[in-house]
Scaffold this active site. Structure first.
Site, PDB file in Angstrom:
ATOM      1  N   ASN A 188      96.031  27.004  72.641  1.00  0.00           N
ATOM      2  CA  ASN A 188      95.962  28.382  71.797  1.00  0.00           C
ATOM      3  C   ASN A 188      94.884  28.513  70.798  1.00  0.00           C
ATOM      4  O   ASN A 188      94.853  29.432  70.033  1.00  0.00           O
ATOM      5  CB  ASN A 188      97.290  28.473  71.204  1.00  0.00           C
ATOM      6  CG  ASN A 188      98.548  28.429  71.919  1.00  0.00           C
ATOM      7  OD1 ASN A 188      98.470  29.121  73.040  1.00  0.00           O
ATOM      8  ND2 ASN A 188      99.580  27.885  71.528  1.00  0.00           N
ATOM      9  N   CYS A 189      93.879  27.898  70.553  1.00  0.00           N
ATOM     10  CA  CYS A 189      92.786  28.023  70.002  1.00  0.00           C
ATOM     11  C   CYS A 189      91.879  29.022  70.321  1.00  0.00           C
ATOM     12  O   CYS A 189      91.653  29.100  71.382  1.00  0.00           O
ATOM     13  CB  CYS A 189      92.065  26.666  69.833  1.00  0.00           C
ATOM     14  SG  CYS A 189      90.520  26.721  68.928  1.00  0.00           S
ATOM     15  N   ASN A 190      91.473  29.830  69.492  1.00  0.00           N
ATOM     16  CA  ASN A 190      90.521  30.909  69.886  1.00  0.00           C
ATOM     17  C   ASN A 190      89.291  30.555  70.611  1.00  0.00           C
ATOM     18  O   ASN A 190      88.761  31.047  71.346  1.00  0.00           O
ATOM     19  CB  ASN A 190      90.380  31.782  68.601  1.00  0.00           C
ATOM     20  CG  ASN A 190      91.562  32.703  68.162  1.00  0.00           C
ATOM     21  OD1 ASN A 190      92.383  33.019  68.873  1.00  0.00           O
ATOM     22  ND2 ASN A 190      91.532  33.090  66.837  1.00  0.00           N
TER      23      ASN A 190
END
Length: 117
Positions: A10-12
């Site tokens: 879920n890290c950009n």
């Protein structure tokens, strides 16, 4: 062996990396630290290819919330590895391991593309 990407889904920065590789048609294996915690063997392997200062993400909230004692443990490989095992969000993302064994840290399109050739 296809390339391997280590990080947190879920890290950009990870999303940018996935999008970039999809545009290039590059297949990869993704290892999510939240599902498969990094162990000492994996971290030691990364440290054979890069230095500790580059591997540790000091910009995130996890680092800022650490005690001074924990932060000082991140200055030495021997003491940093257990901290990184328990706090995988402290590892720079993504860590990409290429077919030739080389490693890149973070999302740098030019650097990544150079390793794909």
């Amino acid at each position: 062996m296809s390339i391997k990407i280590y990080g947190i889904k879920n890290c950009n920065t990870m999303k940018k990396t996935f999008d970039f590789l999809a545009e290039k048609g590059v297949e990869y294996d993704f290892i999510d630290y939240k599902r498969e915690k990094p162990d000492a063997v994996l971290l030691e392997g990364f440290l054979k290819k890069t230095d500790l200062a580059s591997l540790v993400n000091k910009k995130g909230t996890t680092f800022r919330k650490m005690t001074d004692e924990q932060k000082s443990a991140l200055e030495n490989e021997e003491t940093a590895i257990p901290v990184l095992e328990e706090n995988s969000s402290m590892i720079k993302r993504p860590v990409i391991v290429y077919k030739d064994g080389s490693v890149t840290l973070g999302f740098d399109p030019e650097e990544i593309e150079g390793h794909l050739k």
